[in-house]
Design a protein around this motif. Structure first.
Motif, PDB file in Angstrom:
ATOM      1  N   ASN A  56       0.823  -1.215   0.000  1.00  0.00           N
ATOM      2  CA  ASN A  56       0.000   0.000   0.000  1.00  0.00           C
ATOM      3  C   ASN A  56       0.856   1.264   0.000  1.00  0.00           C
ATOM      4  OD1 ASN A  56      -2.415  -1.389  -0.035  1.00  0.00           O
ATOM      5  ND2 ASN A  56      -2.757  -1.248   2.167  1.00  0.00           N
ATOM      6  N   GLN A 127      -8.029  13.498  -2.689  1.00  0.00           N
ATOM      7  CA  GLN A 127      -7.775  12.149  -2.162  1.00  0.00           C
ATOM      8  C   GLN A 127      -6.358  12.068  -1.582  1.00  0.00           C
ATOM      9  OE1 GLN A 127     -10.781  10.506  -2.386  1.00  0.00           O
ATOM     10  NE2 GLN A 127     -11.197  12.387  -3.543  1.00  0.00           N
ATOM     11  N   LEU A 133      -6.961   8.552   3.998  1.00  0.00           N
ATOM     12  CA  LEU A 133      -6.766   7.696   2.819  1.00  0.00           C
ATOM     13  C   LEU A 133      -5.297   7.465   2.515  1.00  0.00           C
ATOM     14  CD1 LEU A 133      -9.266   8.701  -0.038  1.00  0.00           C
ATOM     15  CD2 LEU A 133      -8.913   6.425   0.933  1.00  0.00           C
ATOM     16  N   PRO A 143      -6.332   2.632   5.088  1.00  0.00           N
ATOM     17  CA  PRO A 143      -7.705   2.121   5.252  1.00  0.00           C
ATOM     18  C   PRO A 143      -7.936   0.885   4.379  1.00  0.00           C
ATOM     19  CG  PRO A 143      -7.705   4.044   3.828  1.00  0.00           C
ATOM     20  CD  PRO A 143      -6.308   3.914   4.367  1.00  0.00           C
ATOM     21  N   LYS A 144      -8.967   0.132   4.703  1.00  0.00           N
ATOM     22  CA  LYS A 144      -9.252  -1.102   3.962  1.00  0.00           C
ATOM     23  C   LYS A 144      -9.615  -0.836   2.506  1.00  0.00           C
ATOM     24  CE  LYS A 144     -10.680  -3.878   7.942  1.00  0.00           C
ATOM     25  NZ  LYS A 144     -11.797  -4.602   8.613  1.00  0.00           N
ATOM     26  N   ASN A 145     -10.162   0.353   2.233  1.00  0.00           N
ATOM     27  CA  ASN A 145     -10.576   0.673   0.861  1.00  0.00           C
ATOM     28  C   ASN A 145      -9.475   1.375   0.059  1.00  0.00           C
ATOM     29  OD1 ASN A 145     -10.687   3.114   2.284  1.00  0.00           O
ATOM     30  ND2 ASN A 145     -12.337   3.918   0.997  1.00  0.00           N
ATOM     31  N   PHE A 146      -8.243   1.415   0.620  1.00  0.00           N
ATOM     32  CA  PHE A 146      -7.174   2.169  -0.042  1.00  0.00           C
ATOM     33  C   PHE A 146      -6.924   1.703  -1.471  1.00  0.00           C
ATOM     34  CE2 PHE A 146      -2.730   2.307  -1.406  1.00  0.00           C
ATOM     35  CZ  PHE A 146      -2.577   3.680  -1.532  1.00  0.00           C
ATOM     36  N   SER A 148      -8.794   0.112  -3.609  1.00  0.00           N
ATOM     37  CA  SER A 148      -9.881   0.413  -4.546  1.00  0.00           C
ATOM     38  C   SER A 148      -9.872   1.893  -4.930  1.00  0.00           C
ATOM     39  CB  SER A 148     -11.231   0.017  -3.963  1.00  0.00           C
ATOM     40  OG  SER A 148     -11.505   0.740  -2.788  1.00  0.00           O
ATOM     41  N   VAL A 149      -9.567   2.769  -3.979  1.00  0.00           N
ATOM     42  CA  VAL A 149      -9.479   4.209  -4.278  1.00  0.00           C
ATOM     43  C   VAL A 149      -8.270   4.484  -5.178  1.00  0.00           C
ATOM     44  CG1 VAL A 149      -9.132   6.516  -3.313  1.00  0.00           C
ATOM     45  CG2 VAL A 149     -10.650   4.901  -2.153  1.00  0.00           C
ATOM     46  N   LYS A 151      -6.934   2.535  -7.320  1.00  0.00           N
ATOM     47  CA  LYS A 151      -7.264   2.058  -8.670  1.00  0.00           C
ATOM     48  C   LYS A 151      -8.098   3.094  -9.428  1.00  0.00           C
ATOM     49  CE  LYS A 151      -7.041  -2.956  -7.946  1.00  0.00           C
ATOM     50  NZ  LYS A 151      -7.821  -4.219  -7.918  1.00  0.00           N
TER      51      LYS A 151
END
Length: 216
Positions: A56, A127, A133, A143-146, A148-149, A151
């Motif tokens: 990440n 962002q 983020l 974060p867990k959605n890092f 996907s963001v 991308k």
């Protein structure tokens, strides 16, 4: 990572303020590692996750770098990308993009290329500036959605490359910026391929160029 650009070129102009990674952070060290690897000229090797590093964090550092690179590249041709010359955000005759960010603009809107790219780069900047983020402090988890963001960010940044290549390559050549553009885009492509960050169908507007640059 400014190593791809000569300071004597028009690339010193940026479209949005450059995003800086704070000195003294681990991400800054990663950025310096990436700069050194890029300096070797082996772009394929430069994108590989350094041993023992967090994926990440590596994606975050490189995403900031690509934002800065595209920021500079688009900054060189803004005077040619106007509502009159580019009334829609396109990448050739087959591909047209409408803007939506899912929050302030939920229903996709058709707008000129400069307006679309302004929306896009402002959204990306927001962002990158969000510490929730893109944490820059040591020990703060992503974060867990890092992913996907990240991308979505990279998918949207690709569209700026695609617009420049399809609609403004003549100006890029006249400005003698084609080597910078090609090197930056090749680096971007190797990176998103290495970690499978953009669906192949999203890359379709530049697939022939991608195949040529990557010798496929």
């Amino acid at each position: 990572m400014h190593v791809l650009f000569s300071s004597s070129t028009r690339s010193a102009r940026t479209f949005k303020p450059k995003k800086h990674i704070p000195e003294g952070t681990h991400q800054y060290d990663l950025m310096k590692h990436a700069e050194a690897t890029l300096g070797s000229g082996n772009l394929r090797q430069a994108v590989v996750l350094p041993e023992g590093e967090d994926l990440n964090e590596w994606i975050a550092v490189n995403t900031v770098d690509f934002f800065n690179q595209i920021n500079m590249l688009y900054g060189t041709i803004t005077e040619f990308c106007m509502p009159e010359t580019c009334p829609v955000m396109s990448a050739g005759p087959k591909y047209e993009y409408h803007w939506a960010d899912g929050t302030t603009v939920k229903k996709p809107i058709k707008c000129s290329a400069p307006k679309y790219i302004d929306y896009l780069m402002t959204w990306v900047q927001d962002q990158l500036d969000d510490e929730m983020l893109f944490p820059s402090k040591i020990g703060v988890p992503f974060p867990k959605n890092f992913l996907s963001v990240a991308k979505i960010i990279l998918k949207r940044l690709f569209r700026v490359y695609a617009h420049i290549y399809h609609q403004h390559f003549k100006e890029v050549i006249n400005l003698q910026e084609e080597a910078h553009l090609n090197t930056s885009f090749k680096h971007f492509v190797f990176f998103v391929q290495e970690f499978q960050l953009i669906d192949r169908r999203e890359l379709a507007p530049l697939q022939e160029l991608i195949d040529r640059l990557t010798n496929k």
